[in-house]
Design a protein around this motif. Structure first.
Motif, mmCIF file in Angstrom:
data_model
loop_
_atom_site.group_PDB
_atom_site.id
_atom_site.type_symbol
_atom_site.label_atom_id
_atom_site.label_comp_id
_atom_site.label_asym_id
_atom_site.label_seq_id
_atom_site.Cartn_x
_atom_site.Cartn_y
_atom_site.Cartn_z
ATOM 1 N N VAL A 7 3.124 -3.471 3.180
ATOM 2 C CA VAL A 7 2.829 -4.147 4.446
ATOM 3 C C VAL A 7 4.124 -4.376 5.228
ATOM 4 N N THR A 8 5.175 -4.815 4.536
ATOM 5 C CA THR A 8 6.474 -5.015 5.199
ATOM 6 C C THR A 8 6.950 -3.718 5.846
ATOM 7 N N ALA A 9 6.888 -2.625 5.094
ATOM 8 C CA ALA A 9 7.333 -1.325 5.616
ATOM 9 C C ALA A 9 6.457 -0.857 6.769
ATOM 10 N N ALA A 10 5.139 -0.982 6.628
ATOM 11 C CA ALA A 10 4.214 -0.493 7.663
ATOM 12 C C ALA A 10 4.382 -1.272 8.968
ATOM 13 N N VAL A 11 4.456 -2.591 8.877
ATOM 14 C CA VAL A 11 4.612 -3.406 10.086
ATOM 15 C C VAL A 11 5.988 -3.160 10.715
ATOM 16 N N GLY A 12 7.022 -3.071 9.885
ATOM 17 C CA GLY A 12 8.360 -2.774 10.397
ATOM 18 C C GLY A 12 8.422 -1.439 11.101
ATOM 19 N N THR A 13 7.805 -0.432 10.510
ATOM 20 C CA THR A 13 7.763 0.902 11.123
ATOM 21 C C THR A 13 6.977 0.871 12.427
ATOM 22 N N HIS A 14 5.861 0.163 12.428
ATOM 23 C CA HIS A 14 5.044 0.056 13.639
ATOM 24 C C HIS A 14 5.853 -0.585 14.775
ATOM 25 N N LEU A 15 6.542 -1.669 14.453
ATOM 26 C CA LEU A 15 7.356 -2.333 15.478
ATOM 27 C C LEU A 15 8.478 -1.419 15.972
ATOM 28 N N ALA A 16 9.150 -0.754 15.029
ATOM 29 C CA ALA A 16 10.251 0.140 15.408
ATOM 30 C C ALA A 16 9.761 1.295 16.270
ATOM 31 N N THR A 17 8.581 1.812 15.970
ATOM 32 C CA THR A 17 8.001 2.903 16.758
ATOM 33 C C THR A 17 7.797 2.484 18.210
ATOM 34 N N HIS A 18 7.564 1.201 18.410
ATOM 35 C CA HIS A 18 7.349 0.682 19.762
ATOM 36 C C HIS A 18 8.596 0.015 20.334
ATOM 37 N N GLY A 19 9.750 0.334 19.744
ATOM 38 C CA GLY A 19 11.014 -0.134 20.288
ATOM 39 C C GLY A 19 11.319 -1.600 20.048
ATOM 40 N N VAL A 20 10.679 -2.184 19.052
ATOM 41 C CA VAL A 20 10.900 -3.595 18.749
ATOM 42 C C VAL A 20 11.570 -3.692 17.389
ATOM 43 N N ALA A 21 12.755 -4.272 17.355
ATOM 44 C CA ALA A 21 13.467 -4.452 16.094
ATOM 45 C C ALA A 21 13.475 -5.938 15.760
ATOM 46 N N GLU A 22 12.441 -6.366 15.040
ATOM 47 C CA GLU A 22 12.317 -7.765 14.667
ATOM 48 C C GLU A 22 12.058 -7.876 13.170
ATOM 49 N N PRO A 23 12.535 -8.951 12.559
ATOM 50 C CA PRO A 23 12.270 -9.133 11.131
ATOM 51 C C PRO A 23 10.796 -9.433 10.882
ATOM 52 N N VAL A 24 10.336 -9.041 9.704
ATOM 53 C CA VAL A 24 8.954 -9.264 9.288
ATOM 54 C C VAL A 24 8.985 -9.977 7.943
ATOM 55 N N THR A 25 8.286 -11.092 7.863
ATOM 56 C CA THR A 25 8.136 -11.824 6.610
ATOM 57 C C THR A 25 6.690 -11.695 6.167
ATOM 58 N N VAL A 26 6.478 -11.253 4.923
ATOM 59 C CA VAL A 26 5.126 -11.045 4.415
ATOM 60 C C VAL A 26 4.893 -11.933 3.205
ATOM 61 N N ALA A 27 3.772 -12.636 3.207
ATOM 62 C CA ALA A 27 3.337 -13.434 2.058
ATOM 63 C C ALA A 27 2.015 -12.850 1.568
ATOM 64 N N VAL A 28 1.912 -12.635 0.261
ATOM 65 C CA VAL A 28 0.696 -12.080 -0.331
ATOM 66 C C VAL A 28 0.078 -13.135 -1.237
ATOM 67 N N THR A 29 -1.210 -13.389 -1.029
ATOM 68 C CA THR A 29 -1.953 -14.316 -1.870
ATOM 69 C C THR A 29 -3.100 -13.559 -2.522
ATOM 70 N N VAL A 30 -3.154 -13.604 -3.841
ATOM 71 C CA VAL A 30 -4.273 -13.007 -4.572
ATOM 72 C C VAL A 30 -5.338 -14.092 -4.676
ATOM 73 N N THR A 31 -6.487 -13.843 -4.058
ATOM 74 C CA THR A 31 -7.547 -14.852 -4.010
ATOM 75 C C THR A 31 -8.603 -14.654 -5.077
ATOM 76 N N GLY A 32 -8.587 -13.512 -5.754
ATOM 77 C CA GLY A 32 -9.582 -13.298 -6.784
ATOM 78 C C GLY A 32 -9.427 -11.943 -7.446
ATOM 79 N N ILE A 33 -10.199 -11.782 -8.508
ATOM 80 C CA ILE A 33 -10.256 -10.527 -9.242
ATOM 81 C C ILE A 33 -11.709 -10.066 -9.204
ATOM 82 N N ALA A 34 -11.920 -8.862 -8.708
ATOM 83 C CA ALA A 34 -13.268 -8.314 -8.614
ATOM 84 C C ALA A 34 -13.638 -7.662 -9.949
ATOM 85 N N ALA A 35 -14.730 -8.106 -10.527
ATOM 86 C CA ALA A 35 -15.216 -7.535 -11.783
ATOM 87 C C ALA A 35 -16.117 -6.348 -11.460
ATOM 88 N N TRP A 36 -15.737 -5.195 -11.937
ATOM 89 C CA TRP A 36 -16.520 -3.992 -11.706
ATOM 90 C C TRP A 36 -17.267 -3.653 -12.975
#
Length: 121
Positions: A88-117
């Protein structure tokens, strides 16, 4: 909304998170789940980016992205969460850079559950 606006970043982040092996789905925040429950539409029509929140840092110094994901059973949660963070950090950073925006991106990931298959075989 511009290509670097919140709506575009939600889609980029959701696509990156869902591409990580072991991510079963993204989990919407409670407010969105309540709104979806009250809406007359089908419950399975929740957009994929519902588990993503993106906003500007309070001081305007970049973007903060929160990813809430449900993982597939039998996978290592920490490894998957790290992969989601990195992609996500890489994808958002690349997206911003593609549009001429060089800004830092902070990503937080929360695991909310485990899906039982369960295999019906």
């Amino acid at each position: 909304m511009t290509a670097t606006g919140t709506t575009a970043l939600l889609g980029v982040a959701a696509e990156a998170a869902l591409a990580v092996p072991g991510v079963a789905t993204l989990q919407p925040r409670l407010a969105r789940r309540l709104a979806a429950a009250a809406a007359p539409t089908r419950a399975d029509s929740t957009p994929s980016e519902a588990g993503i929140r993106a906003d500007r840092a309070p001081d305007g110094s970049g973007w903060r992205v929160e990813v809430r994901c449900v993982l597939a059973e039998g996978r290592q949660a920490l490894e998957i969460a790290r992969n989601v963070h990195d992609r996500v950090t890489a994808a958002v950073g690349t997206h911003l850079a593609t549009h001429g925006v060089a800004e830092p991106v902070t990503v937080a990931v929360t695991v909310t559950g485990i899906a039982a298959w369960h295999d019906a075989a």
